[in-house]
Enzyme design. Sequence first.
Site, PDB file in Angstrom:
ATOM      1  N   ASP A  79      13.502 -21.715 -17.784  1.00  0.00           N
ATOM      2  CA  ASP A  79      14.048 -22.971 -18.302  1.00  0.00           C
ATOM      3  C   ASP A  79      12.891 -23.886 -18.709  1.00  0.00           C
ATOM      4  O   ASP A  79      11.778 -23.756 -18.180  1.00  0.00           O
ATOM      5  CB  ASP A  79      14.865 -23.686 -17.222  1.00  0.00           C
ATOM      6  CG  ASP A  79      16.081 -22.874 -16.793  1.00  0.00           C
ATOM      7  OD1 ASP A  79      16.518 -22.015 -17.571  1.00  0.00           O
ATOM      8  OD2 ASP A  79      16.557 -23.114 -15.673  1.00  0.00           O
TER       9      ASP A  79
HETATM   10  N1  URA Z   1      16.535 -19.506 -12.454  1.00  0.00           N
HETATM   11  C1  URA Z   1      16.723 -20.740 -12.989  1.00  0.00           C
HETATM   12  O1  URA Z   1      17.658 -21.446 -12.638  1.00  0.00           O
HETATM   13  N2  URA Z   1      15.850 -21.144 -13.938  1.00  0.00           N
HETATM   14  C2  URA Z   1      14.798 -20.418 -14.353  1.00  0.00           C
HETATM   15  O2  URA Z   1      14.030 -20.872 -15.196  1.00  0.00           O
HETATM   16  C3  URA Z   1      14.604 -19.144 -13.772  1.00  0.00           C
HETATM   17  C4  URA Z   1      15.494 -18.711 -12.830  1.00  0.00           C
END
Ligand code: URA
Length: 242
Positions: free
Chosen positions: A105
């Site tokens: 993310d």
């Molecule tokens: N899980 C999440 O919620 N975000 C990420 O970036 C990776 C794994």
Amino acid sequence: MKERIDKIIASQGKYSRTEVKKLIKNGSVKLNGAVVHSPEEKADAENDVISLNGEAICFRRFLYIMMNKPQGVISATSDRTQRTVLDLLPDEMRRDGLFPAGRLDGDTTGFVLITDDGETAHKMLSPKSHVSKVYLARLAYPLSSETADIFKTGVILSDGSVCMSAVLTLLEDGETPLVKVILKQGMYHQIKRMFASCGNRVIALKRIQIGGVTLDSKLKEGECRLLTADEIKKLTQMEEQK
Ligand code: URA
């Protein structure tokens, strides 16, 4: 195999040995990002990155780059408005065909693998291969005693999907605990959604390991380095070791 760097560059046919020596004297040649000062310096054409005036001379078949992604940078190859992990690459590591193998993310930090080896990336990302990824998460609320068991059994997300068993370890207890999570799958916002299903909230998330390869603690956010031969082996043989 290591050879003189002037010989390696000249062997690509574009410049003579004399011209290469001049380029080195002018500081135009870099070896793994450091300026080369002598034509006698040795390099490994298969495994080192040699660049000329900022452009990589591509001897390596594939590049495997470990990046420590900062917040606010997206795991994409290009974007009109936001900075991507590829925008952060130094000149000598830039090459056509590179892409981030897997997404974090925008607000997640840590290990992103950037490569042009589609086959290995596919293996790594395939839901069937179950390559483990390790994350550190800072939580907004104290950890309830049953959360680790729920993670082990398989968290049920708000849309009804059931997660595979995951390992949750408490590293720092308190009002906003720090935990380690090992996942063998990668659903959209998975860790955030897993904690949300357990009545908690992730306030910071960092990926620190993919398969057998750990994020180099010397890499500051936004920095990257090439994987070592040993690390490449671990990634490309992930099927066996996961
Ligand atoms: N899980 C999440 O919620 N975000 C990420 O970036 C990776 C794994």
